[in-house]
Motif scaffolding. Structure first.
Motif, PDB file in Angstrom:
ATOM      1  N   ARG A   1       3.272  -2.981   3.949  1.00 38.14           N
ATOM      2  CA  ARG A   1       2.598  -4.219   3.155  1.00 38.14           C
ATOM      3  C   ARG A   1       1.645  -4.944   4.138  1.00 38.14           C
ATOM      4  O   ARG A   1       1.852  -4.846   5.426  1.00 38.14           O
ATOM      5  CB  ARG A   1       3.697  -5.409   3.007  1.00 38.14           C
ATOM      6  CG  ARG A   1       4.626  -4.584   2.021  1.00 38.14           C
ATOM      7  CD  ARG A   1       5.654  -5.660   1.629  1.00 38.14           C
ATOM      8  NE  ARG A   1       6.805  -5.211   0.917  1.00 38.14           N
ATOM      9  CZ  ARG A   1       6.696  -5.268  -0.673  1.00 38.14           C
ATOM     10  NH1 ARG A   1       5.484  -5.658  -1.088  1.00 38.14           N
ATOM     11  NH2 ARG A   1       7.493  -4.731  -1.263  1.00 38.14           N
ATOM     12  N   ILE A   2       0.372  -5.353   3.555  1.00 43.74           N
ATOM     13  CA  ILE A   2      -0.670  -6.008   4.495  1.00 43.74           C
ATOM     14  C   ILE A   2      -0.902  -7.433   3.817  1.00 43.74           C
ATOM     15  O   ILE A   2      -0.922  -7.470   2.513  1.00 43.74           O
ATOM     16  CB  ILE A   2      -1.629  -5.150   4.491  1.00 43.74           C
ATOM     17  CG1 ILE A   2      -2.805  -5.693   5.510  1.00 43.74           C
ATOM     18  CG2 ILE A   2      -2.602  -4.998   3.276  1.00 43.74           C
ATOM     19  CD1 ILE A   2      -3.849  -4.681   5.829  1.00 43.74           C
ATOM     20  N   ASP A   3      -1.144  -8.204   4.495  1.00 40.25           N
ATOM     21  CA  ASP A   3      -1.571  -9.595   4.050  1.00 40.25           C
ATOM     22  C   ASP A   3      -2.788  -9.320   3.124  1.00 40.25           C
ATOM     23  O   ASP A   3      -3.644  -8.542   3.312  1.00 40.25           O
ATOM     24  CB  ASP A   3      -1.760 -10.387   5.112  1.00 40.25           C
ATOM     25  CG  ASP A   3      -1.055 -10.832   6.068  1.00 40.25           C
ATOM     26  OD1 ASP A   3       0.332 -10.600   5.629  1.00 40.25           O
ATOM     27  OD2 ASP A   3      -1.065 -11.519   7.018  1.00 40.25           O
ATOM     28  N   ALA A   4      -2.620 -10.239   2.004  1.00 37.36           N
ATOM     29  CA  ALA A   4      -3.605 -10.262   0.894  1.00 37.36           C
ATOM     30  C   ALA A   4      -5.162 -10.783   1.450  1.00 37.36           C
ATOM     31  O   ALA A   4      -6.083 -10.572   0.873  1.00 37.36           O
ATOM     32  CB  ALA A   4      -3.280 -10.754  -0.374  1.00 37.36           C
ATOM     33  N   ALA A   5      -4.952 -11.406   2.455  1.00 40.09           N
ATOM     34  CA  ALA A   5      -6.011 -12.187   3.129  1.00 40.09           C
ATOM     35  C   ALA A   5      -5.777 -12.371   4.679  1.00 40.09           C
ATOM     36  O   ALA A   5      -4.880 -12.317   5.203  1.00 40.09           O
ATOM     37  CB  ALA A   5      -6.344 -13.573   2.368  1.00 40.09           C
ATOM     38  N   PRO A   6      -6.824 -12.539   5.278  1.00 40.12           N
ATOM     39  CA  PRO A   6      -6.657 -12.865   6.502  1.00 40.12           C
ATOM     40  C   PRO A   6      -5.883 -13.991   7.212  1.00 40.12           C
ATOM     41  O   PRO A   6      -6.001 -14.965   5.935  1.00 40.12           O
ATOM     42  CB  PRO A   6      -8.190 -13.024   7.154  1.00 40.12           C
ATOM     43  CG  PRO A   6      -9.072 -12.395   5.950  1.00 40.12           C
ATOM     44  CD  PRO A   6      -8.421 -12.771   4.922  1.00 40.12           C
ATOM     45  N   VAL A   7      -5.258 -14.132   8.305  1.00 37.77           N
ATOM     46  CA  VAL A   7      -4.383 -15.464   8.446  1.00 37.77           C
ATOM     47  C   VAL A   7      -5.598 -16.666   8.730  1.00 37.77           C
ATOM     48  O   VAL A   7      -6.634 -16.539   9.105  1.00 37.77           O
ATOM     49  CB  VAL A   7      -3.885 -15.095   9.694  1.00 37.77           C
ATOM     50  CG1 VAL A   7      -3.231 -16.448  10.476  1.00 37.77           C
ATOM     51  CG2 VAL A   7      -2.830 -14.255   9.667  1.00 37.77           C
ATOM     52  N   THR A   8      -4.870 -17.665   7.891  1.00 39.87           N
ATOM     53  CA  THR A   8      -5.850 -19.020   7.800  1.00 39.87           C
ATOM     54  C   THR A   8      -5.761 -19.746   9.022  1.00 39.87           C
ATOM     55  O   THR A   8      -4.611 -19.644   9.615  1.00 39.87           O
ATOM     56  CB  THR A   8      -5.614 -19.540   6.557  1.00 39.87           C
ATOM     57  OG1 THR A   8      -4.362 -19.963   6.744  1.00 39.87           O
ATOM     58  CG2 THR A   8      -6.013 -18.754   5.486  1.00 39.87           C
TER      59      THR A   8
ATOM     60  N   ILE B   1       0.898  -1.142  -0.164  1.00 38.28           N
ATOM     61  CA  ILE B   1      -0.057  -0.193  -0.001  1.00 38.28           C
ATOM     62  C   ILE B   1       0.871   1.323  -0.159  1.00 38.28           C
ATOM     63  O   ILE B   1       1.605   1.480   0.881  1.00 38.28           O
ATOM     64  CB  ILE B   1      -0.926  -0.062   1.280  1.00 38.28           C
ATOM     65  CG1 ILE B   1      -1.869  -1.399   1.460  1.00 38.28           C
ATOM     66  CG2 ILE B   1      -1.956   1.207   0.995  1.00 38.28           C
ATOM     67  CD1 ILE B   1      -2.702  -1.711   0.197  1.00 38.28           C
ATOM     68  N   PRO B   2       0.911   2.023  -1.199  1.00 38.52           N
ATOM     69  CA  PRO B   2       1.787   3.277  -1.065  1.00 38.52           C
ATOM     70  C   PRO B   2       1.559   4.179   0.107  1.00 38.52           C
ATOM     71  O   PRO B   2       0.444   4.419   0.566  1.00 38.52           O
ATOM     72  CB  PRO B   2       1.532   3.892  -2.578  1.00 38.52           C
ATOM     73  CG  PRO B   2       0.916   2.731  -3.362  1.00 38.52           C
ATOM     74  CD  PRO B   2       0.083   1.926  -2.289  1.00 38.52           C
ATOM     75  N   GLY B   3       2.467   4.824   0.497  1.00 36.03           N
ATOM     76  CA  GLY B   3       2.435   6.044   1.383  1.00 36.03           C
ATOM     77  C   GLY B   3       1.810   7.014   0.786  1.00 36.03           C
ATOM     78  O   GLY B   3       1.770   7.186  -0.147  1.00 36.03           O
TER      79      GLY B   3
END
Length: 431
Positions: free
Chosen positions: A206-213, A175-177
């Protein structure tokens, strides 16, 4: 336009009450008055409480009508009686509670037929008080769904399974600043803690593309994560030891692998589902073990709302349209989180999936007021909780209704709580 708004409100009130009836009619009167956990009220308290709030705000305040049952106001004041103490109160019995909420609803609908949505009267402008009551009842419906999950006994709720994964979703999204608008001034039914809109400068992350599984979380368990204080904050490690935490709530260790008790049914843990029923301390420890951290609230909202093509903040990750079944797992349509990748139509422009629905996502931030916050229509909804020992959750769960979920919606709870439908995703700094 006014008549359209009346019809919309009436439909939302009816749809919401149908869900309340489903949750309370699914069990017998003994189950309705029983306390299934000291963390939760008896279901019959929630039932009468939603009616009492509807009476206070719609019948008395908006309508100016005489009270229906002024004698029970104190019994159903959530600030006067802790949940663990409510079974000892002289509560309405199931029949009385049903009759009461039905009587209140008839009066509220009569108020709706006659009210003028005056722009200079903020409580009724755009039907705000009615929207607030819809959201309040839906929030209690999700609370009652959590009570059903804690209830012992045979299953009483049914729903189809969520859709399968449509595409693999892995890794992180950059995710750009830069600056983005957080919160809202324009959503007519947004609550006071979502306001006002304000600009926030968020460094790149940076953020995970999905929730933690479940599969990812199981790797943390198998690596001894619950037994290694390196990954836990001092408070988290103390809570882990005091509470004897070994796995998410409702997980059962079995020689053949982990099982999960869900609404009275026991089944194997599904690796591709987002992990649910973890507290903030567990989420924090997993993130440390994974070499990451929890996102801040501003980071989460930027990932969910910011459109890089236009620079504006959307209402939802996919745009401004309300959630449909193609976008997100909401509204108790299913009784479980959907597998990662099940809702490609709900992804953000940068490719972050399932930010809305499935599981509430813990973020690192405490619950605080936005700059310029003003309590409305009462301090006890948000203001009294600011600055306490609360952590924010964002995005809603499979038990959250679309009326009480949007990219700006804020939920909060104590960091030890995990009876709620809570999960998380991780983030990390960009070097």
């Amino acid at each position: 336009m006014t008549q359209d708004l009346r019809l919309t409100i009436a439909a939302e009130l009816e749809r919401t009450r149908a869900r309340t009836a489903l949750l309370t009619d699914a069990v017998d009167d003994t189950d309705l008055i029983r306390q299934h956990s000291p963390l939760m009220s008896p279901l019959v308290w929630d039932l009468a409480h939603v009616g009492n709030q509807e009476e206070l705000w719609l019948v008395r305040d908006v309508g100016g009508r005489d009270p229906v049952r002024q004698d029970i106001d104190e019994l159903y004041d959530a600030f006067k009686h802790a949940r663990r103490d409510r079974p000892a109160l002289p509560l309405l019995d199931p029949g009385q509670a049903r009759a009461y909420v039905a009587q209140v609803r008839q009066k509220a609908l009569d108020v709706l037929d006659r009210v003028r949505f005056e722009p200079d009267r903020r409580l009724v402008d755009n039907g705000f008080a009615f929207g607030m009551i819809v959201q309040h009842e839906q929030q209690h419906d999700e609370t009652m769904l959590s009570t059903h999950q804690l209830r012992a006994g045979s299953p009483v709720l049914t729903a189809p399974a969520p859709p399968p994964s449509a595409a693999p979703v892995t890794g992180e999204v950059l995710i750009p600043g830069g600056r983005f608008v957080m919160g809202t001034d324009t959503d007519p039914w947004a609550l006071d803690n979502e306001r006002p809109a304000h600009t926030v400068d968020v460094p790149a992350f940076r953020i995970d593309a999905a929730p933690v599984t479940n599969a990812q979380y199981l790797a943390f368990i198998d690596a001894g994560g619950y037994d290694d204080p390196r990954w836990w904050s001092p408070r988290g490690w103390e809570h882990r030891n005091n509470a004897g935490l070994q796995a998410p709530l409702h997980w059962i260790r079995d020689p053949g692998g982990w099982l999960y008790r869900r609404f009275g049914r026991v089944e194997p843990v599904r690796g591709d589902e987002p992990v649910v029923h973890v507290c903030w301390f567990e989420a924090e420890a997993y993130a440390a073990w994974a070499g990451k951290r929890l996102p801040t609230e501003a980071e989460w909202e930027k990932a969910a709302r910011w459109d890089p093509a236009t620079g504006r903040s959307r209402r939802f990750p996919w745009g401004d349209d309300p959630p449909g079944p193609e976008h997100a797992n909401l509204g108790q349509r299913h009784l479980a989180p959907a597998p990662v990748g099940a809702y490609p139509g709900g992804a953000s422009p940068l490719g972050v999936h399932q930010l809305i629905g499935d599981v509430w996502e813990w973020v690192s931030s405490g619950f605080e007021a936005y700059p310029g916050f003003a309590a409305f229509p009462y301090r006890e909804y948000s203001e009294v909780f600011f600055g306490g020992d609360y952590r924010v959750l964002r995005g809603g769960s499979f038990g959250t209704d679309r009326a009480a979920c949007r990219g700006t919606f804020r939920n909060w709870d104590h960091p030890i709580r995990r009876q709620i439908f809570s999960g998380f995703r991780c983030a990390k700094d960009v070097a």
